[in-house]
Scaffold this active site. Structure first.
Site, PDB file in Angstrom:
ATOM      1  N   HIS A 198       0.865  -1.180   0.000  1.00 30.02           N
ATOM      2  CA  HIS A 198       0.000   0.000   0.000  1.00 30.02           C
ATOM      3  C   HIS A 198       0.904   1.232   0.000  1.00 30.02           C
ATOM      4  O   HIS A 198       2.147   1.107  -0.045  1.00 30.02           O
ATOM      5  CB  HIS A 198      -0.940  -0.009   1.211  1.00 30.02           C
ATOM      6  CG  HIS A 198      -0.246  -0.253   2.520  1.00 30.02           C
ATOM      7  ND1 HIS A 198       0.578   0.677   3.104  1.00 30.02           N
ATOM      8  CD2 HIS A 198      -0.232  -1.341   3.344  1.00 30.02           C
ATOM      9  CE1 HIS A 198       1.049   0.192   4.233  1.00 30.02           C
ATOM     10  NE2 HIS A 198       0.585  -1.035   4.404  1.00 30.02           N
ATOM     11  N   ALA A 199       0.259   2.403   0.093  1.00 28.06           N
ATOM     12  CA  ALA A 199       1.036   3.651  -0.025  1.00 28.06           C
ATOM     13  C   ALA A 199       2.131   3.746   1.042  1.00 28.06           C
ATOM     14  O   ALA A 199       3.181   4.362   0.806  1.00 28.06           O
ATOM     15  CB  ALA A 199       0.092   4.836   0.071  1.00 28.06           C
ATOM     16  N   HIS A 250       4.070   1.327   2.120  1.00 24.92           N
ATOM     17  CA  HIS A 250       5.257   0.637   1.583  1.00 24.92           C
ATOM     18  C   HIS A 250       5.929   1.504   0.511  1.00 24.92           C
ATOM     19  O   HIS A 250       7.149   1.571   0.424  1.00 24.92           O
ATOM     20  CB  HIS A 250       4.863  -0.690   0.936  1.00 24.92           C
ATOM     21  CG  HIS A 250       4.338  -1.713   1.895  1.00 24.92           C
ATOM     22  ND1 HIS A 250       3.024  -2.099   1.932  1.00 24.92           N
ATOM     23  CD2 HIS A 250       4.956  -2.425   2.862  1.00 24.92           C
ATOM     24  CE1 HIS A 250       2.850  -3.012   2.856  1.00 24.92           C
ATOM     25  NE2 HIS A 250       4.003  -3.223   3.457  1.00 24.92           N
ATOM     26  N   GLN A 285       7.131 -15.655  11.815  1.00 22.20           N
ATOM     27  CA  GLN A 285       6.758 -14.524  12.677  1.00 22.20           C
ATOM     28  C   GLN A 285       5.270 -14.507  13.012  1.00 22.20           C
ATOM     29  O   GLN A 285       4.802 -13.597  13.684  1.00 22.20           O
ATOM     30  CB  GLN A 285       7.200 -13.192  12.074  1.00 22.20           C
ATOM     31  CG  GLN A 285       6.452 -12.747  10.834  1.00 22.20           C
ATOM     32  CD  GLN A 285       7.078 -11.493  10.230  1.00 22.20           C
ATOM     33  OE1 GLN A 285       8.131 -11.555   9.593  1.00 22.20           O
ATOM     34  NE2 GLN A 285       6.456 -10.348  10.423  1.00 22.20           N
ATOM     35  N   LYS A 299       5.781   2.716  11.850  1.00 26.05           N
ATOM     36  CA  LYS A 299       4.498   2.232  12.373  1.00 26.05           C
ATOM     37  C   LYS A 299       4.736   1.029  13.299  1.00 26.05           C
ATOM     38  O   LYS A 299       4.104   0.910  14.332  1.00 26.05           O
ATOM     39  CB  LYS A 299       3.581   1.842  11.224  1.00 26.05           C
ATOM     40  CG  LYS A 299       2.468   0.962  11.717  1.00 26.05           C
ATOM     41  CD  LYS A 299       1.235   1.057  10.945  1.00 26.05           C
ATOM     42  CE  LYS A 299       0.165   0.207  11.569  1.00 26.05           C
ATOM     43  NZ  LYS A 299       0.564  -1.191  11.706  1.00 26.05           N
ATOM     44  N   ASP A 300       5.636   0.145  12.886  1.00 27.69           N
ATOM     45  CA  ASP A 300       5.989  -0.987  13.745  1.00 27.69           C
ATOM     46  C   ASP A 300       7.234  -0.571  14.537  1.00 27.69           C
ATOM     47  O   ASP A 300       8.337  -1.048  14.292  1.00 27.69           O
ATOM     48  CB  ASP A 300       6.248  -2.229  12.890  1.00 27.69           C
ATOM     49  CG  ASP A 300       4.971  -2.690  12.209  1.00 27.69           C
ATOM     50  OD1 ASP A 300       3.962  -2.884  12.901  1.00 27.69           O
ATOM     51  OD2 ASP A 300       4.966  -2.811  10.971  1.00 27.69           O
ATOM     52  N   GLN A 315       9.288  -3.213  16.326  1.00 28.58           N
ATOM     53  CA  GLN A 315      10.033  -4.015  15.351  1.00 28.58           C
ATOM     54  C   GLN A 315      11.288  -3.277  14.881  1.00 28.58           C
ATOM     55  O   GLN A 315      12.367  -3.858  14.763  1.00 28.58           O
ATOM     56  CB  GLN A 315       9.122  -4.315  14.147  1.00 28.58           C
ATOM     57  CG  GLN A 315       9.862  -4.850  12.942  1.00 28.58           C
ATOM     58  CD  GLN A 315       8.946  -5.265  11.811  1.00 28.58           C
ATOM     59  OE1 GLN A 315       8.350  -6.326  11.874  1.00 28.58           O
ATOM     60  NE2 GLN A 315       8.828  -4.464  10.770  1.00 28.58           N
ATOM     61  N   ARG A 365      -3.473  -4.760   7.049  1.00 30.05           N
ATOM     62  CA  ARG A 365      -4.626  -5.384   7.709  1.00 30.05           C
ATOM     63  C   ARG A 365      -5.869  -4.502   7.700  1.00 30.05           C
ATOM     64  O   ARG A 365      -6.955  -4.975   8.030  1.00 30.05           O
ATOM     65  CB  ARG A 365      -4.274  -5.747   9.150  1.00 30.05           C
ATOM     66  CG  ARG A 365      -3.217  -6.834   9.226  1.00 30.05           C
ATOM     67  CD  ARG A 365      -2.739  -7.015  10.653  1.00 30.05           C
ATOM     68  NE  ARG A 365      -1.445  -7.656  10.699  1.00 30.05           N
ATOM     69  CZ  ARG A 365      -1.254  -8.948  10.902  1.00 30.05           C
ATOM     70  NH1 ARG A 365      -2.268  -9.731  11.085  1.00 30.05           N
ATOM     71  NH2 ARG A 365      -0.037  -9.457  10.939  1.00 30.05           N
TER      72      ARG A 365
HETATM   73  O1  PAF Z   1       7.156  -5.353   8.679  1.00 30.53           O
HETATM   74  C1  PAF Z   1       7.084  -6.338   7.905  1.00 30.53           C
HETATM   75  O2  PAF Z   1       6.458  -6.288   6.848  1.00 30.53           O
HETATM   76  C2  PAF Z   1       7.775  -7.624   8.290  1.00 30.53           C
HETATM   77  O3  PAF Z   1       7.746  -7.823   9.660  1.00 30.53           O
HETATM   78  C3  PAF Z   1       9.218  -7.715   7.751  1.00 30.53           C
HETATM   79  C4  PAF Z   1      10.104  -6.643   8.355  1.00 30.53           C
HETATM   80  C5  PAF Z   1       9.213  -7.579   6.242  1.00 30.53           C
HETATM   81  C6  PAF Z   1       9.816  -9.070   8.115  1.00 30.53           C
HETATM   82  O4  PAF Z   1       9.067 -10.125   7.600  1.00 30.53           O
END
Ligand code: PAF
Length: 285
Positions: free
Chosen positions: A31-32, A34, A58, A146-147, A150, A184
């Site tokens: 999406h935008a 990315h 994951q 956003k994450d 992570q 999502r």
């Molecule tokens: O953020 C994501 O899309 C995923 O967690 C990643 C970093 C591509 C790892 O699979």
């Protein structure tokens, strides 16, 4: 755009592009948000590779993995239109030739929050990102803020393993009503979609109340109640140190609000830095 599906094709693609690649790792369903990572990578001036791999390790729930949206041809078309140079689409067998045998198990920033709600999640993320970085050997890799947790976990893994790559965080892209973009969001029903921006509005109000000097615990409890009344099932809502992810009892430089809440069957994640007046914004850079 060069499309690689095997390690040999990847090596040929990288060789044709020359050194200094930038990598945008994704799980597809682009999406935008990315595309904003891709754009940030392109500003660096280097050729840009994007990976699309729905990483099974994951997902701590198999139904979540099964329903993860997949649309390879639409994703490839978006990457082409965005001027991506190389798309890396490995298979599960290519990524995990020995099965799920070798794992990176991050500690520190991986503990708590998503780490509690989704046991094993960050181990899967750290493992697959390490594999992707080793396969592509980019100079820079781009991840969304956003994450946020992570992003901190990936940073800590790269630092701890002395991996020669710069990890760049890119600010969250939002819909006009404030909802953070996410693959999502497409699962939100009509009414849920209408309610969803309340999460970001709540974080914004909460940040302001904390900046105004209201007591952090009280602000958090009020915001949690407010979200519950609006139909959210709050998994966590906390003020943390943006680097260590440790809970912050009071406002400090780099403090960040982290939230995860369910609306129906959809988990929404969001976060917001509480910027002290005159203080620098803590970017992922
Ligand atoms: O953020 C994501 O899309 C995923 O967690 C990643 C970093 C591509 C790892 O699979």
């Amino acid at each position: 755009m060069y499309v690689a599906r095997t390690l040999d094709e990847l090596a040929a693609g990288i060789a044709s592009l020359g050194p200094g690649l930038a990598l945008v790792p994704t799980m597809g369903a682009l999406h935008a948000g990315h595309l904003s990572l891709l754009e940030a990578a392109q500003h660096g001036g280097a050729p840009v590779a994007a990976s699309i791999f729905v990483n099974p390790t994951q997902f701590n729930q198999s139904d979540d993995l099964a329903r993860y949206p997949r649309d390879e041809s639409a994703d490839l078309e978006l990457l082409r239109q965005a001027g991506c140079d190389l798309a890396w689409l490995p298979s599960v067998q290519t990524m995990y030739p020995a099965g799920d045998e070798i794992r990176i198990v991050p500690q520190g920033a991986a503990l708590g929050w998503e780490g509690d709600v989704r046991p094993g999640h960050f181990s899967g993320v750290a493992t697959v990102v390490t594999k992707l970085l080793n396969q592509v050997s980019p100079q820079r890799a781009y991840f969304g803020e956003k994450d946020w947790q992570q992003l901190q976990v990936i940073r800590s893994v790269v630092d701890a393993l002395f991996m020669p790559v710069a990890i760049i965080g890119v600010p969250t892209l939002r819909e006009p009503d404030g909802l953070a973009m996410s693959s999502r969001n497409r699962f939100l029903g009509e009414q849920e979609r209408e309610r969803a921006p309340a999460l970001y509005r709540c974080l914004s109000r909460l940040a302001q109340a904390i900046l105004d000097g209201d007591e952090v615990d009280v602000c958090l409890a009020t915001a949690r109640e407010d979200l519950t009344l609006r139909g959210f099932s709050v998994e966590y809502l906390a003020l943390v140190d943006g680097g260590s992810l440790h809970p912050a009892a009071e406002l400090m430089p780099g403090a960040r609000l982290l939230a995860a809440a369910r609306l129906g069957s959809v988990r929404l994640l969001d976060n917001l830095e509480v910027v002290l007046p005159g203080g620098p914004r803590r970017t992922g850079l």
